[in-house]
Design an enzyme around this catalytic site. Structure first.
Site, PDB file in Angstrom:
ATOM      1  N   ASN A 209      40.799  36.961  38.131  1.00 30.95           N
ATOM      2  CA  ASN A 209      41.251  37.390  36.801  1.00 30.95           C
ATOM      3  C   ASN A 209      40.968  36.294  35.779  1.00 30.95           C
ATOM      4  O   ASN A 209      40.387  35.268  36.105  1.00 30.95           O
ATOM      5  CB  ASN A 209      42.738  37.769  36.839  1.00 30.95           C
ATOM      6  CG  ASN A 209      43.598  36.604  37.274  1.00 30.95           C
ATOM      7  OD1 ASN A 209      43.623  35.563  36.622  1.00 30.95           O
ATOM      8  ND2 ASN A 209      44.283  36.757  38.394  1.00 30.95           N
ATOM      9  N   ASP A 280      47.263  41.023  42.393  1.00 29.84           N
ATOM     10  CA  ASP A 280      48.191  42.006  42.978  1.00 29.84           C
ATOM     11  C   ASP A 280      47.558  42.767  44.145  1.00 29.84           C
ATOM     12  O   ASP A 280      48.258  43.294  44.990  1.00 29.84           O
ATOM     13  CB  ASP A 280      48.615  43.028  41.912  1.00 29.84           C
ATOM     14  CG  ASP A 280      49.517  42.397  40.863  1.00 29.84           C
ATOM     15  OD1 ASP A 280      50.299  41.496  41.238  1.00 29.84           O
ATOM     16  OD2 ASP A 280      49.421  42.765  39.676  1.00 29.84           O
ATOM     17  N   LYS A 290      26.927  39.271  53.638  1.00 34.48           N
ATOM     18  CA  LYS A 290      26.737  39.746  52.267  1.00 34.48           C
ATOM     19  C   LYS A 290      26.414  41.245  52.262  1.00 34.48           C
ATOM     20  O   LYS A 290      25.511  41.681  53.004  1.00 34.48           O
ATOM     21  CB  LYS A 290      25.602  38.960  51.602  1.00 34.48           C
ATOM     22  CG  LYS A 290      25.420  39.303  50.143  1.00 34.48           C
ATOM     23  CD  LYS A 290      24.286  38.517  49.525  1.00 34.48           C
ATOM     24  CE  LYS A 290      23.977  39.080  48.149  1.00 34.48           C
ATOM     25  NZ  LYS A 290      22.743  38.549  47.596  1.00 34.48           N
ATOM     26  N   PHE A 329      56.600  33.989  35.082  1.00 34.33           N
ATOM     27  CA  PHE A 329      55.844  34.289  33.866  1.00 34.33           C
ATOM     28  C   PHE A 329      55.509  35.769  33.878  1.00 34.33           C
ATOM     29  O   PHE A 329      55.235  36.334  34.936  1.00 34.33           O
ATOM     30  CB  PHE A 329      54.532  33.476  33.822  1.00 34.33           C
ATOM     31  CG  PHE A 329      54.672  32.169  33.112  1.00 34.33           C
ATOM     32  CD1 PHE A 329      55.351  31.126  33.700  1.00 34.33           C
ATOM     33  CD2 PHE A 329      54.141  31.992  31.845  1.00 34.33           C
ATOM     34  CE1 PHE A 329      55.499  29.911  33.056  1.00 34.33           C
ATOM     35  CE2 PHE A 329      54.281  30.790  31.177  1.00 34.33           C
ATOM     36  CZ  PHE A 329      54.964  29.746  31.784  1.00 34.33           C
ATOM     37  N   LYS A 343      61.415  42.223  35.889  1.00 39.17           N
ATOM     38  CA  LYS A 343      60.970  41.197  36.842  1.00 39.17           C
ATOM     39  C   LYS A 343      62.073  40.189  37.157  1.00 39.17           C
ATOM     40  O   LYS A 343      62.166  39.712  38.284  1.00 39.17           O
ATOM     41  CB  LYS A 343      59.751  40.452  36.282  1.00 39.17           C
ATOM     42  CG  LYS A 343      58.454  41.224  36.444  1.00 39.17           C
ATOM     43  CD  LYS A 343      57.278  40.356  36.086  1.00 39.17           C
ATOM     44  CE  LYS A 343      55.976  41.143  36.171  1.00 39.17           C
ATOM     45  NZ  LYS A 343      54.848  40.414  35.613  1.00 39.17           N
ATOM     46  N   LYS A 347      62.831  39.725  41.076  1.00 38.94           N
ATOM     47  CA  LYS A 347      62.309  38.504  41.717  1.00 38.94           C
ATOM     48  C   LYS A 347      63.337  37.377  41.813  1.00 38.94           C
ATOM     49  O   LYS A 347      63.019  36.294  42.278  1.00 38.94           O
ATOM     50  CB  LYS A 347      61.082  38.021  40.938  1.00 38.94           C
ATOM     51  CG  LYS A 347      59.916  39.012  40.986  1.00 38.94           C
ATOM     52  CD  LYS A 347      58.782  38.556  40.092  1.00 38.94           C
ATOM     53  CE  LYS A 347      57.726  39.625  39.940  1.00 38.94           C
ATOM     54  NZ  LYS A 347      56.616  39.483  40.881  1.00 38.94           N
TER      55      LYS A 347
END
Ligand SMILES: Cc1cc2nc3c(=O)[nH]c(=O)nc-3n(C[C@H](O)[C@H](O)[C@H](O)COP(=O)(O)O)c2cc1C
Length: 400
Positions: A209, A280, A290, A329, A343, A347
């Protein structure tokens, strides 16, 4: 933004050029700098260079008084002006002089006269550095509160390799900057996760990401500035390890989970700040070779969900009876507050730092951020757009 006044004491080491590189870093970080030079340092680089680059008077002769616009004599004036006094580079000679209270040159004079925080960056040949006399003197300086920026293993001017190569300009600048912050986290163990995790599809390709790791690195750097013992667990990023921070590099989400569990096992009491952008999902299967094009215009990968790392480490710490304070975060693109609040509960977080990653003036890749800290009791605090290091300070001071 001016952060403070630094007197850089320069001595006659082959690493004398480093004083100019550190100057450049300090100027970029907003510090005012004045130089004090030994007689021998003057013979390696002219004081004219130091004066031109700082636009400030250079103290290079104990018998010549500079007109600094105050009534003090020069060494007292330099000593009083400094918020931080740093010797960069420090020869064996200056280390020994300062440790023994000798004051017969501008650098050792200011060292003795100043009440500023003190930093020293030794640079010398290995035999000199490892000589018990120098080690004794460095230990004495440490016990007196000097921050020693230890030299590294590397190429030495005497055509050998070994310990004694001066620390990097970034680490020296970090050490100097750290003196400007209070020790609010002294004695605390802080683990920061940073950067993106990446999940392999085959030996060549992976999915990741857009996290640059800058927020996590700023948190690790600032936690260290504030006196914590800091471990930084990071995905692939192009950032220098901050001074004094223990760094662990990982790739996948599961690697990050394993690394976190190891840290929890090691310590009884830990603050964990989850600033990493953790993947995620991961491909169901990593191909060992490959993957080749099949020529049918399509390519399909099946994904499975990764574990929720924050939830997992919370459970793990509980099972071991360890004390864990968790900060999360929430990098959201929509329904920022709603998602962040969910969250906290799920969490087991002390608080969550929510930021909007859609904005291109903050967040991913930027040196700036603007965040809202959401506490368990629903209290919300906005920290206006500022440098990530400043945001890090605001987050961390709430954990002392
Ligand atoms: C080219 C050159 C390089 C030197 N490099 C170092 C060094 O890296 N570290 C060190 O402790 N001494 C080094 N020395 C020896 C010091 O310059 C010498 O001890 C000097 O007296 C130090 O003076 P100062 O500490 O007052 O600046 C070097 C000398 C020369 C000529």
């Amino acid at each position: 933004m001016v952060k403070g006044n630094v007197v850089l004491g320069v001595t006659a080491s082959i690493a004398i050029y480093k004083s100019l590189e550190v100057l450049s870093r300090l100027k970029k970080r907003g510090f005012n700098v004045r130089f004090a030079l030994t007689e021998e340092a003057k013979r390696l680089i002219s004081p004219v260079v130091f004066k031109a680059l700082t636009n400030n008077e250079v103290y290079d002769d104990v018998m010549e008084e500079l007109d600094l616009g105050d009534t003090n004599i020069t060494h007292v004036s330099f000593a009083n002006w400094a918020d931080v006094f740093a010797i960069v580079p420090a020869t064996a000679n200056i280390i020994s002089k300062v440790a023994c209270g000798i004051a017969d040159d501008p650098v050792s004079l200011v060292a003795l006269a100043t009440e500023a925080k003190k930093v020293i960056a030794p640079a010398m040949n290995s035999q000199m550095y490892l000589n018990p006399i120098i080690q004794d003197h460095l230990n004495k300086l440490k016990s007196l509160g000097w921050l020693v920026v230890e030299p590294e293993e590397g190429d030495l001017a005497c055509n050998t390799k070994g310990i004694g190569h001066i620390a990097s300009e970034n680490h020296i600048a970090d050490a100097i900057e750290s003196c400007m912050y209070p020790d609010l986290l002294k004695g605390k163990n802080v683990v920061v996760t940073a950067g993106p995790t990446s999940e392999s599809i085959d030996p060549v390709r992976y999915l990741t990401n857009r996290s640059s790791g800058k927020m996590g690195f700023a948190l690790a750097k600032m936690a260290r500035y504030m006196g914590a013992d800091v471990t930084l667990i990071t995905g692939k990023v192009c950032l220098d390890t901050p001074f004094g921070v223990n760094r662990i590099d990982v790739e996948s989400t599961n690697d990050m989970l394993t690394a976190l569990k190891k840290e929890i096992e090691k310590k009884d009491d830990l603050i964990v700040i989850m600033a990493a952008a953790i993947a995620d999902f991961r491909p169901e299967k990593m191909e060992s070779k490959k993957i080749k094009k099949e020529g049918n215009g399509k390519f399909t990968v099946n994904f499975v969900e990764n574990p929720d790392v924050t939830v997992e480490i919370g459970r793990f710490a509980k099972s071991l009876g360890k004390k864990l304070r968790l900060v999360g975060f929430a990098a959201e693109t929509h329904d920022l507050l709603e998602n962040a609040k969910k969250k906290i509960e799920k969490k087991g977080l002390e608080f969550i730092v929510a930021n909007d990653v859609k904005r291109d003036d903050i967040g991913f890749g930027s040196d700036f951020n603007e965040v809202i800290i959401i506490h368990r009791d629903g209290r919300m605090e906005r920290i206006e757009r500022s440098e990530k290091l400043k945001i890090a300070y605001e987050i961390l001071r709430r954990l002392n």
